[in-house]
Enzyme design. Structure first.
Site, mmCIF file in Angstrom:
data_model
loop_
_atom_site.group_PDB
_atom_site.id
_atom_site.type_symbol
_atom_site.label_atom_id
_atom_site.label_comp_id
_atom_site.label_asym_id
_atom_site.label_seq_id
_atom_site.Cartn_x
_atom_site.Cartn_y
_atom_site.Cartn_z
ATOM 1 N N ARG A 57 0.891 -1.178 0.000
ATOM 2 C CA ARG A 57 0.000 0.000 0.000
ATOM 3 C C ARG A 57 0.919 1.214 0.000
ATOM 4 O O ARG A 57 1.674 1.413 0.956
ATOM 5 C CB ARG A 57 -0.909 -0.019 1.227
ATOM 6 C CG ARG A 57 -1.672 1.267 1.423
ATOM 7 C CD ARG A 57 -2.811 1.158 2.409
ATOM 8 N NE ARG A 57 -3.949 0.496 1.796
ATOM 9 C CZ ARG A 57 -5.210 0.588 2.249
ATOM 10 N NH1 ARG A 57 -5.490 1.324 3.308
ATOM 11 N NH2 ARG A 57 -6.192 -0.028 1.632
ATOM 12 N N GLN A 75 -9.986 -3.779 -4.161
ATOM 13 C CA GLN A 75 -11.289 -3.256 -3.765
ATOM 14 C C GLN A 75 -12.300 -3.432 -4.903
ATOM 15 O O GLN A 75 -13.423 -3.896 -4.689
ATOM 16 C CB GLN A 75 -11.146 -1.762 -3.413
ATOM 17 C CG GLN A 75 -12.435 -1.109 -2.973
ATOM 18 C CD GLN A 75 -12.926 -1.656 -1.642
ATOM 19 O OE1 GLN A 75 -12.182 -1.714 -0.689
ATOM 20 N NE2 GLN A 75 -14.185 -2.086 -1.579
ATOM 21 N N HIS A 92 -7.021 0.977 -6.758
ATOM 22 C CA HIS A 92 -7.299 0.079 -5.631
ATOM 23 C C HIS A 92 -7.954 -1.178 -6.224
ATOM 24 O O HIS A 92 -9.140 -1.440 -6.041
ATOM 25 C CB HIS A 92 -8.220 0.786 -4.639
ATOM 26 C CG HIS A 92 -8.237 0.172 -3.276
ATOM 27 N ND1 HIS A 92 -7.509 -0.961 -2.949
ATOM 28 C CD2 HIS A 92 -8.907 0.524 -2.136
ATOM 29 C CE1 HIS A 92 -7.722 -1.254 -1.671
ATOM 30 N NE2 HIS A 92 -8.558 -0.376 -1.161
ATOM 31 N N ASP A 113 -17.154 7.294 -2.173
ATOM 32 C CA ASP A 113 -15.933 7.127 -1.378
ATOM 33 C C ASP A 113 -15.706 8.448 -0.644
ATOM 34 O O ASP A 113 -16.395 9.451 -0.922
ATOM 35 C CB ASP A 113 -14.752 6.791 -2.317
ATOM 36 C CG ASP A 113 -13.441 6.509 -1.578
ATOM 37 O OD1 ASP A 113 -13.478 6.290 -0.350
ATOM 38 O OD2 ASP A 113 -12.371 6.536 -2.226
ATOM 39 N N ARG A 159 -13.687 -8.656 0.397
ATOM 40 C CA ARG A 159 -12.272 -8.348 0.160
ATOM 41 C C ARG A 159 -11.448 -9.608 0.398
ATOM 42 O O ARG A 159 -10.560 -9.944 -0.389
ATOM 43 C CB ARG A 159 -11.806 -7.234 1.118
ATOM 44 C CG ARG A 159 -12.294 -5.839 0.788
ATOM 45 C CD ARG A 159 -11.705 -5.315 -0.512
ATOM 46 N NE ARG A 159 -10.256 -5.333 -0.483
ATOM 47 C CZ ARG A 159 -9.492 -4.362 0.052
ATOM 48 N NH1 ARG A 159 -10.054 -3.289 0.551
ATOM 49 N NH2 ARG A 159 -8.164 -4.456 0.044
HETATM 50 N N1 CP Z 1 -11.383 -0.286 1.790
HETATM 51 C C1 CP Z 1 -10.145 -0.314 2.297
HETATM 52 O O1 CP Z 1 -9.158 -0.481 1.594
HETATM 53 O O2 CP Z 1 -10.093 -0.167 3.648
HETATM 54 P P1 CP Z 1 -8.769 0.034 4.514
HETATM 55 O O3 CP Z 1 -8.199 1.370 4.132
HETATM 56 O O4 CP Z 1 -9.231 -0.003 5.942
HETATM 57 O O5 CP Z 1 -7.817 -1.061 4.200
HETATM 58 N N1 NVA Z 2 -9.826 6.880 -1.620
HETATM 59 C C1 NVA Z 2 -9.520 6.387 -0.288
HETATM 60 C C2 NVA Z 2 -9.789 4.934 -0.216
HETATM 61 C C3 NVA Z 2 -9.535 4.303 1.123
HETATM 62 C C4 NVA Z 2 -9.786 2.826 1.127
HETATM 63 C C5 NVA Z 2 -8.074 6.700 0.031
HETATM 64 O O1 NVA Z 2 -7.213 6.535 -0.838
HETATM 65 O O2 NVA Z 2 -7.798 7.120 1.158
#
Ligand code: CP
Ligand code: NVA
Length: 331
Positions: free
Chosen positions: A123, A153, A150, A244, A316
Protein backbone atom coordinates in the site's frame (compact mmCIF):
# COMPACT_ATOMS: atom_id res chain seq x y z
CA UNK A 1 8.19 -17.95 -7.26
CA UNK A 2 9.45 -16.56 -10.57
CA UNK A 3 7.17 -14.27 -12.53
CA UNK A 4 5.90 -15.69 -15.79
CA UNK A 5 5.63 -12.36 -17.54
CA UNK A 6 8.49 -10.36 -19.01
CA UNK A 7 10.03 -7.57 -16.95
CA UNK A 8 8.53 -4.21 -17.87
CA UNK A 9 10.62 -1.32 -19.07
CA UNK A 10 8.21 1.49 -18.16
CA UNK A 11 5.37 2.31 -15.77
CA UNK A 12 2.96 3.11 -18.63
CA UNK A 13 -0.52 1.54 -18.42
CA UNK A 14 -0.59 -1.76 -20.21
CA UNK A 15 -3.52 -2.94 -22.31
CA UNK A 16 -5.76 -5.69 -20.96
CA UNK A 17 -4.70 -9.16 -22.08
CA UNK A 18 -7.26 -11.40 -23.70
CA UNK A 19 -5.91 -14.62 -22.23
CA UNK A 20 -3.39 -15.02 -19.49
CA UNK A 21 -2.12 -17.24 -16.83
CA UNK A 22 -2.28 -15.54 -13.49
CA UNK A 23 0.48 -17.70 -12.01
CA UNK A 24 3.33 -15.53 -10.75
CA UNK A 25 1.79 -12.37 -12.24
CA UNK A 26 1.77 -8.97 -10.53
CA UNK A 27 -1.53 -7.29 -9.74
CA UNK A 28 -0.79 -3.58 -9.91
CA UNK A 29 -3.91 -2.63 -11.84
CA UNK A 30 -6.95 -4.50 -13.14
CA UNK A 31 -5.68 -3.93 -16.67
CA UNK A 32 -3.15 -6.70 -15.94
CA UNK A 33 -5.99 -9.21 -15.95
CA UNK A 34 -8.37 -10.12 -18.80
CA UNK A 35 -12.16 -10.11 -18.33
CA UNK A 36 -11.98 -13.93 -18.45
CA UNK A 37 -9.39 -13.87 -15.63
CA UNK A 38 -11.71 -11.74 -13.51
CA UNK A 39 -14.64 -14.10 -14.06
CA UNK A 40 -12.37 -17.00 -13.15
CA UNK A 41 -11.29 -15.16 -9.96
CA UNK A 42 -14.97 -14.67 -9.05
CA UNK A 43 -15.69 -18.36 -9.57
CA UNK A 44 -12.77 -19.31 -7.33
CA UNK A 45 -13.77 -16.70 -4.74
CA UNK A 46 -17.32 -18.09 -4.63
CA UNK A 47 -16.00 -21.64 -4.27
CA UNK A 48 -13.52 -20.77 -1.50
CA UNK A 49 -16.12 -18.63 0.26
CA UNK A 50 -18.55 -21.57 0.29
CA UNK A 51 -15.97 -24.02 1.62
CA UNK A 52 -12.38 -23.11 2.41
CA UNK A 53 -11.50 -26.56 3.82
CA UNK A 54 -9.93 -28.03 0.65
CA UNK A 55 -7.62 -24.97 0.47
CA UNK A 56 -6.47 -24.92 4.11
CA UNK A 57 -2.89 -25.89 3.16
CA UNK A 58 -2.77 -24.33 -0.31
CA UNK A 59 -0.28 -21.61 0.63
CA UNK A 60 1.75 -23.77 3.03
CA UNK A 61 5.45 -22.90 2.88
CA UNK A 62 4.85 -19.44 1.38
CA UNK A 63 5.52 -16.07 2.99
CA UNK A 64 3.84 -12.83 1.94
CA UNK A 65 5.03 -9.45 3.19
CA UNK A 66 2.55 -6.62 3.66
CA UNK A 67 4.37 -3.29 3.17
CA UNK A 68 2.03 -0.46 4.14
CA UNK A 69 2.87 3.24 3.91
CA UNK A 70 -0.69 4.18 4.91
CA UNK A 71 -3.27 3.14 7.51
CA UNK A 72 -5.60 0.22 6.93
CA UNK A 73 -8.26 -1.85 8.65
CA UNK A 74 -9.89 -3.95 5.92
CA UNK A 75 -6.93 -4.52 3.60
CA UNK A 76 -4.50 -5.52 6.32
CA UNK A 77 -6.91 -7.76 8.21
CA UNK A 78 -8.37 -9.46 5.11
CA UNK A 79 -4.93 -10.24 3.67
CA UNK A 80 -3.53 -11.48 7.01
CA UNK A 81 -6.62 -13.53 7.87
CA UNK A 82 -6.95 -14.90 4.35
CA UNK A 83 -3.30 -15.92 4.08
CA UNK A 84 -3.43 -17.59 7.51
CA UNK A 85 -6.63 -19.43 6.57
CA UNK A 86 -4.92 -20.78 3.43
CA UNK A 87 -1.92 -22.04 5.45
CA UNK A 88 0.55 -19.32 4.43
CA UNK A 89 2.53 -16.85 6.52
CA UNK A 90 1.84 -13.11 6.43
CA UNK A 91 4.35 -10.58 7.80
CA UNK A 92 3.21 -6.99 8.32
CA UNK A 93 5.82 -4.30 7.82
CA UNK A 94 4.66 -0.88 8.91
CA UNK A 95 5.96 1.86 6.64
CA UNK A 96 3.77 4.66 7.96
CA UNK A 97 6.74 6.55 9.38
CA UNK A 98 9.11 6.01 6.49
CA UNK A 99 8.24 6.11 2.79
CA UNK A 100 9.55 3.28 0.63
CA UNK A 101 12.76 4.41 -1.02
CA UNK A 102 13.87 6.61 1.91
CA UNK A 103 16.15 4.27 3.84
CA UNK A 104 17.29 2.43 0.73
CA UNK A 105 16.27 2.43 -2.90
CA UNK A 106 13.01 0.79 -4.01
CA UNK A 107 15.14 -1.28 -6.38
CA UNK A 108 17.19 -2.68 -3.48
CA UNK A 109 13.98 -3.37 -1.58
CA UNK A 110 12.78 -5.54 -4.46
CA UNK A 111 16.14 -7.24 -4.89
CA UNK A 112 16.28 -8.14 -1.17
CA UNK A 113 12.66 -9.20 -0.71
CA UNK A 114 12.71 -11.59 -3.67
CA UNK A 115 15.46 -13.58 -1.88
CA UNK A 116 13.33 -14.20 1.24
CA UNK A 117 9.63 -14.13 0.49
CA UNK A 118 7.18 -15.30 -2.17
CA UNK A 119 4.86 -12.31 -2.60
CA UNK A 120 4.56 -8.64 -1.60
CA UNK A 121 1.30 -6.81 -0.90
CA UNK A 122 2.06 -3.07 -0.92
CA UNK A 123 0.00 0.00 0.00
CA UNK A 124 1.85 3.05 -1.27
CA UNK A 125 1.45 6.76 -1.86
CA UNK A 126 2.64 6.67 -5.45
CA UNK A 127 1.76 4.12 -8.12
CA UNK A 128 5.22 4.69 -9.63
CA UNK A 129 6.77 3.23 -6.44
CA UNK A 130 4.85 -0.03 -6.68
CA UNK A 131 5.66 -0.20 -10.42
CA UNK A 132 9.34 0.23 -9.58
CA UNK A 133 9.16 -2.45 -6.91
CA UNK A 134 7.51 -4.83 -9.38
CA UNK A 135 10.15 -4.08 -12.01
CA UNK A 136 12.87 -5.01 -9.55
CA UNK A 137 11.46 -8.14 -7.95
CA UNK A 138 10.94 -11.55 -9.54
CA UNK A 139 8.13 -12.33 -7.08
CA UNK A 140 4.53 -11.18 -7.65
CA UNK A 141 3.53 -7.79 -6.25
CA UNK A 142 -0.07 -6.93 -5.32
CA UNK A 143 -1.34 -3.35 -5.19
CA UNK A 144 -3.15 -2.86 -1.88
CA UNK A 145 -3.97 0.79 -2.83
CA UNK A 146 -1.97 3.58 -4.39
CA UNK A 147 -2.81 7.16 -5.35
CA UNK A 148 -4.05 5.80 -8.71
CA UNK A 149 -5.68 2.43 -8.14
CA UNK A 150 -7.30 0.08 -5.63
CA UNK A 151 -7.75 -3.07 -7.73
CA UNK A 152 -8.43 -5.51 -4.85
CA UNK A 153 -11.29 -3.26 -3.77
CA UNK A 154 -12.83 -3.18 -7.26
CA UNK A 155 -12.67 -6.99 -7.42
CA UNK A 156 -14.58 -7.19 -4.13
CA UNK A 157 -17.07 -4.56 -5.31
CA UNK A 158 -18.03 -6.24 -8.57
CA UNK A 159 -18.01 -9.65 -6.88
CA UNK A 160 -20.45 -8.29 -4.23
CA UNK A 161 -22.75 -6.93 -6.94
CA UNK A 162 -22.51 -10.19 -8.89
CA UNK A 163 -23.38 -12.15 -5.75
CA UNK A 164 -26.23 -9.88 -4.68
CA UNK A 165 -27.82 -9.52 -8.13
CA UNK A 166 -27.12 -13.12 -9.21
CA UNK A 167 -25.04 -11.84 -12.14
CA UNK A 168 -23.98 -8.58 -13.72
CA UNK A 169 -26.12 -8.54 -16.88
CA UNK A 170 -28.02 -5.31 -17.45
CA UNK A 171 -26.73 -3.64 -14.27
CA UNK A 172 -26.25 0.12 -14.11
CA UNK A 173 -23.77 1.39 -11.53
CA UNK A 174 -23.37 5.05 -10.52
CA UNK A 175 -20.27 6.41 -8.81
CA UNK A 176 -20.65 9.84 -7.22
CA UNK A 177 -17.83 11.80 -5.59
CA UNK A 178 -14.11 12.05 -6.21
CA UNK A 179 -12.62 10.66 -9.42
CA UNK A 180 -9.95 8.94 -7.30
CA UNK A 181 -8.11 5.61 -6.95
CA UNK A 182 -11.29 3.71 -5.99
CA UNK A 183 -13.23 5.28 -8.87
CA UNK A 184 -10.41 4.42 -11.33
CA UNK A 185 -10.34 0.72 -10.45
CA UNK A 186 -14.12 0.54 -10.36
CA UNK A 187 -14.21 2.02 -13.89
CA UNK A 188 -11.74 -0.63 -15.05
CA UNK A 189 -13.76 -3.45 -13.45
CA UNK A 190 -17.18 -2.31 -14.64
CA UNK A 191 -15.91 -1.67 -18.17
CA UNK A 192 -14.24 -5.07 -18.35
CA UNK A 193 -17.31 -6.92 -17.12
CA UNK A 194 -19.91 -5.13 -19.25
CA UNK A 195 -21.54 -3.17 -16.41
CA UNK A 196 -22.84 0.26 -17.46
CA UNK A 197 -21.34 2.95 -15.25
CA UNK A 198 -22.09 6.63 -14.74
CA UNK A 199 -19.34 8.65 -13.06
CA UNK A 200 -20.56 11.86 -11.40
CA UNK A 201 -17.89 14.22 -10.06
CA UNK A 202 -17.61 17.94 -9.40
CA UNK A 203 -15.73 19.88 -12.11
CA UNK A 204 -12.01 19.64 -11.39
CA UNK A 205 -12.32 16.21 -9.71
CA UNK A 206 -12.96 14.01 -12.75
CA UNK A 207 -11.07 10.73 -13.12
CA UNK A 208 -7.63 10.90 -14.80
CA UNK A 209 -7.91 11.20 -18.61
CA UNK A 210 -5.65 8.21 -19.29
CA UNK A 211 -7.75 5.96 -17.03
CA UNK A 212 -10.91 7.23 -18.76
CA UNK A 213 -9.33 6.33 -22.10
CA UNK A 214 -8.30 2.85 -20.91
CA UNK A 215 -11.77 2.24 -19.47
CA UNK A 216 -13.54 3.42 -22.64
CA UNK A 217 -11.41 0.97 -24.64
CA UNK A 218 -12.37 -1.86 -22.26
CA UNK A 219 -16.03 -0.81 -22.42
CA UNK A 220 -15.94 -0.83 -26.22
CA UNK A 221 -14.87 -4.49 -26.04
CA UNK A 222 -17.43 -5.55 -23.44
CA UNK A 223 -20.31 -3.42 -24.74
CA UNK A 224 -20.61 -1.47 -21.47
CA UNK A 225 -21.71 2.16 -21.55
CA UNK A 226 -19.42 4.45 -19.57
CA UNK A 227 -20.75 7.99 -19.03
CA UNK A 228 -19.38 11.05 -17.23
CA UNK A 229 -21.23 14.02 -15.75
CA UNK A 230 -20.94 16.82 -13.21
CA UNK A 231 -24.70 16.76 -12.57
CA UNK A 232 -25.90 14.70 -9.54
CA UNK A 233 -29.40 14.50 -11.15
CA UNK A 234 -28.15 11.94 -13.69
CA UNK A 235 -28.03 9.41 -10.82
CA UNK A 236 -31.65 8.52 -11.71
CA UNK A 237 -32.34 4.79 -12.30
CA UNK A 238 -29.16 3.00 -11.29
CA UNK A 239 -29.06 -0.41 -9.61
CA UNK A 240 -26.24 0.65 -7.31
CA UNK A 241 -24.83 3.95 -6.03
CA UNK A 242 -21.19 3.99 -4.95
CA UNK A 243 -19.28 6.70 -3.14
CA UNK A 244 -15.93 7.13 -1.38
CA UNK A 245 -14.42 9.72 0.95
CA UNK A 246 -13.86 13.18 -0.50
CA UNK A 247 -10.44 13.49 1.14
CA UNK A 248 -8.22 10.48 0.52
CA UNK A 249 -5.16 9.51 2.53
CA UNK A 250 -2.40 11.99 1.71
CA UNK A 251 -4.82 14.84 0.87
CA UNK A 252 -5.44 16.24 4.39
CA UNK A 253 -4.09 19.65 3.39
CA UNK A 254 -6.89 19.98 0.77
CA UNK A 255 -9.69 19.01 3.18
CA UNK A 256 -11.40 22.44 3.41
CA UNK A 257 -11.36 23.07 -0.34
CA UNK A 258 -12.64 19.56 -1.07
CA UNK A 259 -15.46 19.68 1.47
CA UNK A 260 -16.90 22.75 -0.27
CA UNK A 261 -16.35 21.42 -3.80
CA UNK A 262 -18.21 18.18 -2.97
CA UNK A 263 -21.03 19.66 -0.85
CA UNK A 264 -23.72 18.88 -3.48
CA UNK A 265 -22.48 15.32 -4.07
CA UNK A 266 -23.38 13.68 -0.74
CA UNK A 267 -25.40 10.46 -0.82
CA UNK A 268 -28.59 11.43 1.01
CA UNK A 269 -31.90 9.52 1.30
CA UNK A 270 -33.31 11.86 -1.36
CA UNK A 271 -30.44 11.09 -3.79
CA UNK A 272 -31.06 7.37 -3.21
CA UNK A 273 -34.76 7.89 -3.99
CA UNK A 274 -33.84 9.46 -7.32
CA UNK A 275 -31.42 6.63 -8.07
CA UNK A 276 -34.08 4.05 -7.17
CA UNK A 277 -36.66 5.30 -9.71
CA UNK A 278 -37.65 2.32 -11.82
CA UNK A 279 -35.35 -0.06 -9.87
CA UNK A 280 -37.16 -3.01 -8.30
CA UNK A 281 -36.34 -3.18 -4.57
CA UNK A 282 -34.47 0.15 -4.75
CA UNK A 283 -30.83 0.92 -5.50
CA UNK A 284 -28.05 -0.71 -3.51
CA UNK A 285 -25.61 1.53 -1.66
CA UNK A 286 -21.88 0.80 -1.90
CA UNK A 287 -18.78 2.27 -0.25
CA UNK A 288 -15.25 0.90 0.05
CA UNK A 289 -15.03 2.19 3.67
CA UNK A 290 -13.84 3.87 5.79
CA UNK A 291 -16.82 6.23 5.45
CA UNK A 292 -17.20 9.67 6.92
CA UNK A 293 -20.79 9.40 8.10
CA UNK A 294 -22.77 12.61 7.76
CA UNK A 295 -20.30 13.89 5.14
CA UNK A 296 -20.27 11.89 1.88
CA UNK A 297 -23.05 9.55 3.07
CA UNK A 298 -25.85 9.88 5.59
CA UNK A 299 -26.50 7.28 8.31
CA UNK A 300 -29.97 6.46 6.91
CA UNK A 301 -28.32 5.39 3.63
CA UNK A 302 -25.32 3.43 4.91
CA UNK A 303 -27.42 1.67 7.58
CA UNK A 304 -30.35 0.83 5.25
CA UNK A 305 -31.05 -2.82 4.29
CA UNK A 306 -30.09 -1.87 0.71
CA UNK A 307 -26.56 -1.00 1.83
CA UNK A 308 -24.02 -3.75 0.98
CA UNK A 309 -20.93 -2.07 2.45
CA UNK A 310 -20.17 -4.89 4.91
CA UNK A 311 -20.59 -7.53 2.18
CA UNK A 312 -18.00 -5.59 0.19
CA UNK A 313 -15.70 -5.58 3.24
CA UNK A 314 -16.15 -9.32 3.82
CA UNK A 315 -15.64 -10.11 0.16
CA UNK A 316 -12.27 -8.35 0.16
CA UNK A 317 -10.96 -11.49 1.82
CA UNK A 318 -12.62 -13.97 -0.54
CA UNK A 319 -11.49 -12.27 -3.78
CA UNK A 320 -7.98 -11.77 -2.42
CA UNK A 321 -7.84 -15.43 -1.40
CA UNK A 322 -8.80 -16.28 -4.99
CA UNK A 323 -6.16 -13.88 -6.33
CA UNK A 324 -3.46 -15.52 -4.18
CA UNK A 325 -4.57 -19.05 -5.09
CA UNK A 326 -4.33 -18.24 -8.81
CA UNK A 327 -1.04 -16.39 -8.30
CA UNK A 328 0.50 -19.39 -6.51
CA UNK A 329 -0.97 -21.86 -9.00
CA UNK A 330 -3.24 -23.44 -6.38
CA UNK A 331 -6.72 -22.52 -7.64
N1 CP B 1 -11.38 -0.29 1.79
C1 CP B 1 -10.15 -0.31 2.30
O1 CP B 1 -9.16 -0.48 1.59
O2 CP B 1 -10.09 -0.17 3.65
P1 CP B 1 -8.77 0.03 4.51
O3 CP B 1 -8.20 1.37 4.13
O4 CP B 1 -9.23 0.00 5.94
O5 CP B 1 -7.82 -1.06 4.20
N1 NVA C 1 -9.83 6.88 -1.62
C1 NVA C 1 -9.52 6.39 -0.29
C2 NVA C 1 -9.79 4.93 -0.22
C3 NVA C 1 -9.53 4.30 1.12
C4 NVA C 1 -9.79 2.83 1.13
C5 NVA C 1 -8.07 6.70 0.03
O1 NVA C 1 -7.21 6.53 -0.84
O2 NVA C 1 -7.80 7.12 1.16
Amino acid sequence: MAKKKATRKSAKPRPARKRSTMVGADFLSLTQRSPADVVSLFQTAAKVKRNIRPYRRALEGTTTVLLFEKSSLRTRITFETGINALGGTALYMDHANQRLGERESVRDYGKNLERWVDCVVARVYRQSVIEELADNASIPIINALSDRFHPCQALADLFSLWERAGGLDGLRLAYIGDGNNVCHSLMHAASMLGVDMTVITPAGYSPAPDVVEESLALAAESGAVLAFSHDPAVIESHHAVYTDVWVSMGQADEAGKRRSAFADYAVTPSLMQTASRGIKGGSLFMHCLPALRGVEVMDEVIDAPTSIVYDQAENRMHVQNALLLHMFGKA
